[in-house]
Enzyme design. Structure first.
Site, PDB file in Angstrom:
ATOM      1  N   LYS A  66      10.359  71.783 -18.710  1.00 37.49           N
ATOM      2  CA  LYS A  66      10.212  72.466 -17.410  1.00 37.49           C
ATOM      3  C   LYS A  66      10.890  71.716 -16.261  1.00 37.49           C
ATOM      4  O   LYS A  66      11.417  72.340 -15.352  1.00 37.49           O
ATOM      5  CB  LYS A  66       8.735  72.683 -17.089  1.00 37.49           C
ATOM      6  CG  LYS A  66       8.074  73.708 -18.013  1.00 37.49           C
ATOM      7  CD  LYS A  66       6.629  73.954 -17.613  1.00 37.49           C
ATOM      8  CE  LYS A  66       5.927  74.793 -18.664  1.00 37.49           C
ATOM      9  NZ  LYS A  66       4.561  75.132 -18.297  1.00 37.49           N
ATOM     10  N   ASN A  87       9.462  77.451 -15.374  1.00 35.25           N
ATOM     11  CA  ASN A  87       9.172  77.979 -16.716  1.00 35.25           C
ATOM     12  C   ASN A  87       9.941  79.267 -16.994  1.00 35.25           C
ATOM     13  O   ASN A  87       9.915  79.763 -18.118  1.00 35.25           O
ATOM     14  CB  ASN A  87       7.663  78.189 -16.909  1.00 35.25           C
ATOM     15  CG  ASN A  87       7.163  79.442 -16.228  1.00 35.25           C
ATOM     16  OD1 ASN A  87       7.759  79.916 -15.269  1.00 35.25           O
ATOM     17  ND2 ASN A  87       6.074  79.990 -16.733  1.00 35.25           N
ATOM     18  N   ASP A 103       3.558  80.075 -13.854  1.00 35.99           N
ATOM     19  CA  ASP A 103       2.291  79.545 -14.396  1.00 35.99           C
ATOM     20  C   ASP A 103       1.137  79.728 -13.411  1.00 35.99           C
ATOM     21  O   ASP A 103       0.054  80.187 -13.777  1.00 35.99           O
ATOM     22  CB  ASP A 103       2.427  78.053 -14.721  1.00 35.99           C
ATOM     23  CG  ASP A 103       3.259  77.818 -15.969  1.00 35.99           C
ATOM     24  OD1 ASP A 103       3.265  78.695 -16.858  1.00 35.99           O
ATOM     25  OD2 ASP A 103       3.915  76.757 -16.059  1.00 35.99           O
ATOM     26  N   LEU A 217      -6.900  75.110 -18.732  1.00 41.00           N
ATOM     27  CA  LEU A 217      -5.543  75.671 -18.819  1.00 41.00           C
ATOM     28  C   LEU A 217      -5.058  75.701 -20.270  1.00 41.00           C
ATOM     29  O   LEU A 217      -4.170  76.460 -20.610  1.00 41.00           O
ATOM     30  CB  LEU A 217      -4.560  74.866 -17.953  1.00 41.00           C
ATOM     31  CG  LEU A 217      -4.412  75.332 -16.505  1.00 41.00           C
ATOM     32  CD1 LEU A 217      -5.726  75.241 -15.742  1.00 41.00           C
ATOM     33  CD2 LEU A 217      -3.345  74.536 -15.777  1.00 41.00           C
TER      34      LEU A 217
END
Ligand code: ATR
Length: 275
Positions: A66, A87, A103, A217
């Site tokens: 990323k 991303n 995200d 997450l």
């Protein structure tokens, strides 16, 4: 030629993204291919360049790429600029590549849309101060929580990260886990990689406010250590990141195709497969 998309990562074998995007494409009747490619960091730039030169329209980038995708992009969205991580790469009409980060918005949509967990005027605690935290802070701040506290094992990292986001508001602070005594939060988000080794950051008893929620997450076939902690500590809801995964993918799909897929059937399908 059918429009080509892919996810690059290392490792990538267990990625659910090809499945999710195939379901979105089928549902919205979009003709496209989406593959998963194992790309080590050393060859990211050359492989991404070749992908776009050979007709690729968009890429997702996951661990550990990323930050490299952030450097690769010709332009950046504001949320990607704050995240310092990308991303989603999107080929533009002029041949340049836009870098975005879906995200954080994926997390916010899962919390507020799918689970009716409001963020406005709430006290939020984020555990961890690495890449996963960086990706979610600006979309969370946009929801107007009363405060965001970032707590990390390495305290300096939390303090420095909070400082970087101060431009967006002065209601963000960094600290260590031991500074959390006698505080209460409405939502605790686990963005450490501790979950992956079934480990947990040390959290004081009573840290979760009445009706407070927990969100990891990370996700897995079994409840993560943090999801279990939430359930054991009276969380009104204790969720893992499967919904966020599907929602960040939906946002990328929208950026690429201009069409918003329905996420609920995809989340339900993936959920049913792990029970
Ligand atoms: P990611 O991109 O997944 O965020 P990262 O940038 O390596 O990965 O960050 C991992 C985060 O998890 C860090 O905040 C790390 O804490 P340190 O900065 O102190 O290393 C945190 N972490 C990892 N294992 C942990 C554990 N067992 N207990 C508490 N925190 C942990």
């Amino acid at each position: 030629m059918t429009d080509k998309y892919a996810v690059f990562g290392y490792p990538i074998k267990h990625s659910k993204s090809p499945r999710i995007h195939a379901l979105f494409a089928e549902q919205t009747k979009q003709a496209l291919t989406y593959t998963a490619e194992e790309v080590p960091a050393e060859s990211f730039e050359i492989t991404a360049k070749a992908f776009f030169q050979n007709g690729g329209k968009g890429l997702n980038c996951t661990v550990p790429l990323k930050e490299l995708a952030f450097k690769f992009a010709d332009h950046l969205s504001e949320r990607a600029r704050f995240a310092k991580a990308v991303n989603t790469l999107i080929l533009q009409n002029d041949g340049s590549v836009l870098g975005d980060n879906t995200d954080g918005i994926g997390l916010v949509t899962d919390l507020t849309g799918n689970h009716q967990i409001g963020l406005a005027n709430k006290r939020l605690l984020i555990l961890g101060a690495g890449g996963a935290t960086r990706g979610i802070v600006s979309p969370l701040m946009a929801q107007h929580p009363v405060e965001i506290v970032i707590a990390n094992r390495t305290v300096d990292k939390a303090i420095n990260l909070a400082e970087e986001f101060r431009e967006l508001g002065d209601n963000i602070h960094g600290c260590g886990f031991s500074d959390l005594e006698n505080q209460q939060f409405d939502l605790i988000l686990n963005a450490t990689s501790a979950s992956l080794s079934n480990d947990l950051p040390p959290l004081p008893k009573g840290i979760l406010a009445p009706n407070g929620c927990c969100y990891d997450l990370a996700y897995g076939n079994e409840p993560t250590a943090f999801v279990k902690w939430g359930l054991e500590n009276g969380a009104a809801k204790s969720l893992d990141g499967l919904g966020m995964l599907v929602e960040q993918a939906a946002e990328a799909f929208y950026l690429w195709r201009g069409v918003r897929p329905k996420t609920q059937p995809v989340i339900e399908l993936l959920n049913s497969e792990r029970k």
